[in-house]
Write a protein that holds these residues in place. Structure first.
Motif, PDB file in Angstrom:
ATOM      1  N   LEU A  19       0.673  -1.220  -0.040  1.00 61.20           N
ATOM      2  CA  LEU A  19       0.013   0.024  -0.038  1.00 61.20           C
ATOM      3  C   LEU A  19       1.029   1.240  -0.024  1.00 61.20           C
ATOM      4  O   LEU A  19       0.623   2.189  -0.834  1.00 61.20           O
ATOM      5  CB  LEU A  19      -0.853  -0.068   1.173  1.00 61.20           C
ATOM      6  CG  LEU A  19      -2.191  -1.038   1.153  1.00 61.20           C
ATOM      7  CD1 LEU A  19      -2.765  -0.839   2.559  1.00 61.20           C
ATOM      8  CD2 LEU A  19      -2.917  -0.670   0.062  1.00 61.20           C
ATOM      9  N   LEU A  20       1.962   1.304   0.730  1.00 59.50           N
ATOM     10  CA  LEU A  20       2.802   2.458   0.854  1.00 59.50           C
ATOM     11  C   LEU A  20       3.465   2.781  -0.507  1.00 59.50           C
ATOM     12  O   LEU A  20       3.599   3.899  -0.984  1.00 59.50           O
ATOM     13  CB  LEU A  20       3.896   2.286   2.035  1.00 59.50           C
ATOM     14  CG  LEU A  20       3.147   2.438   3.353  1.00 59.50           C
ATOM     15  CD1 LEU A  20       4.308   1.861   4.399  1.00 59.50           C
ATOM     16  CD2 LEU A  20       2.868   3.980   3.573  1.00 59.50           C
ATOM     17  N   ALA A  21       3.987   1.590  -1.111  1.00 60.74           N
ATOM     18  CA  ALA A  21       4.705   1.557  -2.285  1.00 60.74           C
ATOM     19  C   ALA A  21       3.643   2.361  -3.442  1.00 60.74           C
ATOM     20  O   ALA A  21       4.013   2.890  -4.270  1.00 60.74           O
ATOM     21  CB  ALA A  21       5.111   0.334  -2.881  1.00 60.74           C
ATOM     22  N   ASP A  89     -10.703   6.869   0.435  1.00 59.74           N
ATOM     23  CA  ASP A  89     -10.089   8.276   0.166  1.00 59.74           C
ATOM     24  C   ASP A  89      -9.352   8.489   1.361  1.00 59.74           C
ATOM     25  O   ASP A  89      -8.346   9.101   1.101  1.00 59.74           O
ATOM     26  CB  ASP A  89     -11.241   9.198  -0.234  1.00 59.74           C
ATOM     27  CG  ASP A  89     -11.804   8.972  -1.542  1.00 59.74           C
ATOM     28  OD1 ASP A  89     -11.402   8.315  -2.445  1.00 59.74           O
ATOM     29  OD2 ASP A  89     -12.974   9.548  -1.976  1.00 59.74           O
ATOM     30  N   CYS A  90      -9.852   8.318   2.446  1.00 58.67           N
ATOM     31  CA  CYS A  90      -9.166   8.843   3.822  1.00 58.67           C
ATOM     32  C   CYS A  90      -8.046   7.952   3.806  1.00 58.67           C
ATOM     33  O   CYS A  90      -6.841   8.493   4.282  1.00 58.67           O
ATOM     34  CB  CYS A  90     -10.239   8.367   5.171  1.00 58.67           C
ATOM     35  SG  CYS A  90     -11.618   9.390   5.092  1.00 58.67           S
ATOM     36  N   VAL A  91      -8.112   6.714   3.669  1.00 50.94           N
ATOM     37  CA  VAL A  91      -6.709   5.638   3.599  1.00 50.94           C
ATOM     38  C   VAL A  91      -5.851   6.340   2.933  1.00 50.94           C
ATOM     39  O   VAL A  91      -4.649   6.324   3.082  1.00 50.94           O
ATOM     40  CB  VAL A  91      -7.069   4.443   3.206  1.00 50.94           C
ATOM     41  CG1 VAL A  91      -5.754   3.388   3.054  1.00 50.94           C
ATOM     42  CG2 VAL A  91      -7.878   3.822   4.078  1.00 50.94           C
ATOM     43  N   LEU A  97       0.590  10.733   4.908  1.00 52.94           N
ATOM     44  CA  LEU A  97       0.885  11.046   6.022  1.00 52.94           C
ATOM     45  C   LEU A  97       2.029  10.091   6.537  1.00 52.94           C
ATOM     46  O   LEU A  97       3.142  10.658   7.097  1.00 52.94           O
ATOM     47  CB  LEU A  97      -0.139  11.492   7.302  1.00 52.94           C
ATOM     48  CG  LEU A  97      -0.979  12.630   7.162  1.00 52.94           C
ATOM     49  CD1 LEU A  97      -2.234  12.386   8.055  1.00 52.94           C
ATOM     50  CD2 LEU A  97      -0.275  13.809   7.137  1.00 52.94           C
ATOM     51  N   LEU A  98       1.998   9.075   6.454  1.00 52.12           N
ATOM     52  CA  LEU A  98       2.760   8.098   6.996  1.00 52.12           C
ATOM     53  C   LEU A  98       4.062   8.001   6.076  1.00 52.12           C
ATOM     54  O   LEU A  98       5.095   8.154   6.548  1.00 52.12           O
ATOM     55  CB  LEU A  98       2.446   6.631   6.786  1.00 52.12           C
ATOM     56  CG  LEU A  98       1.145   6.150   7.760  1.00 52.12           C
ATOM     57  CD1 LEU A  98       0.658   4.760   7.463  1.00 52.12           C
ATOM     58  CD2 LEU A  98       1.640   6.194   9.102  1.00 52.12           C
ATOM     59  N   LEU A  99       3.845   8.371   4.828  1.00 50.56           N
ATOM     60  CA  LEU A  99       5.179   8.665   3.865  1.00 50.56           C
ATOM     61  C   LEU A  99       6.129   9.927   4.285  1.00 50.56           C
ATOM     62  O   LEU A  99       7.139   9.927   4.434  1.00 50.56           O
ATOM     63  CB  LEU A  99       4.746   8.507   2.598  1.00 50.56           C
ATOM     64  CG  LEU A  99       4.405   7.172   1.928  1.00 50.56           C
ATOM     65  CD1 LEU A  99       3.700   7.208   0.494  1.00 50.56           C
ATOM     66  CD2 LEU A  99       5.499   6.430   1.840  1.00 50.56           C
ATOM     67  N   GLN A 104       8.050   3.221   8.243  1.00 50.82           N
ATOM     68  CA  GLN A 104       8.274   1.737   7.692  1.00 50.82           C
ATOM     69  C   GLN A 104       7.001   1.056   8.335  1.00 50.82           C
ATOM     70  O   GLN A 104       6.537   1.166   9.675  1.00 50.82           O
ATOM     71  CB  GLN A 104       9.566   1.314   8.340  1.00 50.82           C
ATOM     72  CG  GLN A 104      10.715   2.127   7.659  1.00 50.82           C
ATOM     73  CD  GLN A 104      10.323   2.180   5.904  1.00 50.82           C
ATOM     74  OE1 GLN A 104      10.220   1.302   5.291  1.00 50.82           O
ATOM     75  NE2 GLN A 104      10.690   3.471   5.538  1.00 50.82           N
ATOM     76  N   PRO A 105       6.807   0.107   7.671  1.00 53.79           N
ATOM     77  CA  PRO A 105       5.486  -1.041   8.119  1.00 53.79           C
ATOM     78  C   PRO A 105       5.739  -1.314   9.680  1.00 53.79           C
ATOM     79  O   PRO A 105       5.115  -1.504  10.501  1.00 53.79           O
ATOM     80  CB  PRO A 105       5.408  -2.052   7.314  1.00 53.79           C
ATOM     81  CG  PRO A 105       5.858  -1.534   5.940  1.00 53.79           C
ATOM     82  CD  PRO A 105       6.956  -0.448   6.379  1.00 53.79           C
TER      83      PRO A 105
END
Length: 127
Positions: A19-21, A89-91, A97-99, A104-105
Protein backbone atom coordinates in the motif's frame (compact mmCIF):
# COMPACT_ATOMS: atom_id res chain seq x y z
CA UNK A 1 2.70 -21.55 17.21
CA UNK A 2 4.76 -24.32 15.66
CA UNK A 3 7.87 -23.57 13.66
CA UNK A 4 6.36 -24.88 10.42
CA UNK A 5 3.51 -22.34 10.53
CA UNK A 6 4.42 -18.91 9.20
CA UNK A 7 3.54 -15.88 11.26
CA UNK A 8 0.66 -13.83 9.88
CA UNK A 9 2.25 -10.50 10.81
CA UNK A 10 4.78 -10.42 7.92
CA UNK A 11 1.95 -10.96 5.44
CA UNK A 12 0.15 -7.93 6.84
CA UNK A 13 3.44 -6.03 6.82
CA UNK A 14 3.94 -7.01 3.22
CA UNK A 15 0.47 -5.74 2.39
CA UNK A 16 1.17 -2.47 4.17
CA UNK A 17 4.46 -2.22 2.29
CA UNK A 18 2.51 -2.70 -0.94
CA UNK A 19 0.00 0.00 0.00
CA UNK A 20 2.79 2.44 0.87
CA UNK A 21 4.59 1.64 -2.40
CA UNK A 22 1.39 2.16 -4.40
CA UNK A 23 0.77 5.46 -2.61
CA UNK A 24 4.36 6.59 -3.22
CA UNK A 25 3.99 5.76 -6.94
CA UNK A 26 0.68 7.61 -7.10
CA UNK A 27 2.18 10.65 -5.41
CA UNK A 28 5.07 10.61 -7.89
CA UNK A 29 2.51 10.59 -10.68
CA UNK A 30 1.07 13.73 -9.10
CA UNK A 31 4.61 15.15 -8.80
CA UNK A 32 4.05 15.41 -5.03
CA UNK A 33 6.99 13.86 -3.20
CA UNK A 34 7.11 15.43 0.27
CA UNK A 35 9.46 12.72 1.60
CA UNK A 36 12.20 14.66 -0.23
CA UNK A 37 11.74 17.37 2.36
CA UNK A 38 14.13 15.38 4.53
CA UNK A 39 14.42 16.38 8.14
CA UNK A 40 13.17 19.93 7.59
CA UNK A 41 10.26 19.75 10.00
CA UNK A 42 8.90 23.15 8.94
CA UNK A 43 8.39 21.95 5.37
CA UNK A 44 7.12 18.57 6.54
CA UNK A 45 4.86 20.41 8.95
CA UNK A 46 3.29 22.33 6.08
CA UNK A 47 2.93 19.14 4.03
CA UNK A 48 1.34 17.52 7.07
CA UNK A 49 -1.13 20.38 7.48
CA UNK A 50 -2.08 20.26 3.79
CA UNK A 51 -2.56 16.50 3.88
CA UNK A 52 -4.37 16.52 7.23
CA UNK A 53 -6.84 19.08 5.85
CA UNK A 54 -7.45 16.81 2.86
CA UNK A 55 -7.99 13.87 5.24
CA UNK A 56 -10.44 15.92 7.30
CA UNK A 57 -12.31 16.83 4.12
CA UNK A 58 -12.64 13.16 3.24
CA UNK A 59 -13.81 12.37 6.78
CA UNK A 60 -16.42 15.08 6.35
CA UNK A 61 -17.57 13.29 3.19
CA UNK A 62 -17.89 10.09 5.25
CA UNK A 63 -20.09 12.00 7.69
CA UNK A 64 -22.21 13.21 4.78
CA UNK A 65 -22.96 9.58 3.92
CA UNK A 66 -24.24 8.61 7.38
CA UNK A 67 -27.00 9.93 9.57
CA UNK A 68 -24.96 12.13 11.87
CA UNK A 69 -27.57 14.85 12.43
CA UNK A 70 -29.60 13.74 15.49
CA UNK A 71 -32.17 16.50 14.89
CA UNK A 72 -32.98 15.40 11.35
CA UNK A 73 -36.48 13.90 11.20
CA UNK A 74 -36.04 11.98 7.94
CA UNK A 75 -32.79 10.05 8.00
CA UNK A 76 -31.48 8.93 4.67
CA UNK A 77 -30.71 5.35 3.81
CA UNK A 78 -26.99 4.80 4.29
CA UNK A 79 -25.26 3.48 1.19
CA UNK A 80 -22.58 1.16 2.59
CA UNK A 81 -20.61 1.18 -0.68
CA UNK A 82 -20.39 4.98 -0.71
CA UNK A 83 -19.24 5.00 2.92
CA UNK A 84 -16.52 2.47 2.09
CA UNK A 85 -15.42 4.50 -0.93
CA UNK A 86 -15.05 7.61 1.21
CA UNK A 87 -13.12 5.64 3.82
CA UNK A 88 -10.72 4.45 1.12
CA UNK A 89 -10.19 8.09 0.16
CA UNK A 90 -9.23 8.65 3.80
CA UNK A 91 -6.74 5.78 3.61
CA UNK A 92 -4.98 7.50 0.70
CA UNK A 93 -4.30 10.58 2.79
CA UNK A 94 -3.38 8.58 5.89
CA UNK A 95 -0.81 6.66 3.83
CA UNK A 96 0.48 9.99 2.53
CA UNK A 97 0.97 11.21 6.10
CA UNK A 98 2.85 8.02 6.96
CA UNK A 99 5.13 8.58 3.96
CA UNK A 100 5.74 12.23 4.83
CA UNK A 101 7.04 11.17 8.25
CA UNK A 102 9.03 8.20 6.96
CA UNK A 103 7.07 5.41 8.61
CA UNK A 104 8.09 1.86 7.81
CA UNK A 105 5.59 -0.99 8.31
CA UNK A 106 7.56 -2.48 11.21
CA UNK A 107 7.68 0.88 12.96
CA UNK A 108 3.95 1.39 12.47
CA UNK A 109 3.18 -2.05 13.93
CA UNK A 110 5.53 -1.51 16.87
CA UNK A 111 4.14 1.92 17.70
CA UNK A 112 0.55 0.73 17.27
CA UNK A 113 1.13 -2.19 19.63
CA UNK A 114 2.79 0.10 22.19
CA UNK A 115 -0.13 2.53 22.07
CA UNK A 116 -2.63 -0.33 22.19
CA UNK A 117 -1.05 -1.53 25.46
CA UNK A 118 -1.27 2.02 26.86
CA UNK A 119 -4.92 2.31 25.84
CA UNK A 120 -5.79 -1.08 27.32
CA UNK A 121 -4.02 -0.17 30.57
CA UNK A 122 -5.95 3.11 30.66
CA UNK A 123 -9.27 1.33 30.23
CA UNK A 124 -8.37 -1.27 32.84
CA UNK A 125 -7.45 1.44 35.34
CA UNK A 126 -10.65 3.47 34.89
CA UNK A 127 -9.16 6.18 32.65
Amino acid sequence: MSQDQPSKVPVVGDRLSQLLAHQRDFMRLLRWEPWHLGKDTLDRGQATKDTAFALMSELHEVMGEVNWKPWKKTPKVVDEQKVKEELIDCVFFLLELLLIWGFQPSELFRMYEEKLRVNIDRQNSGY
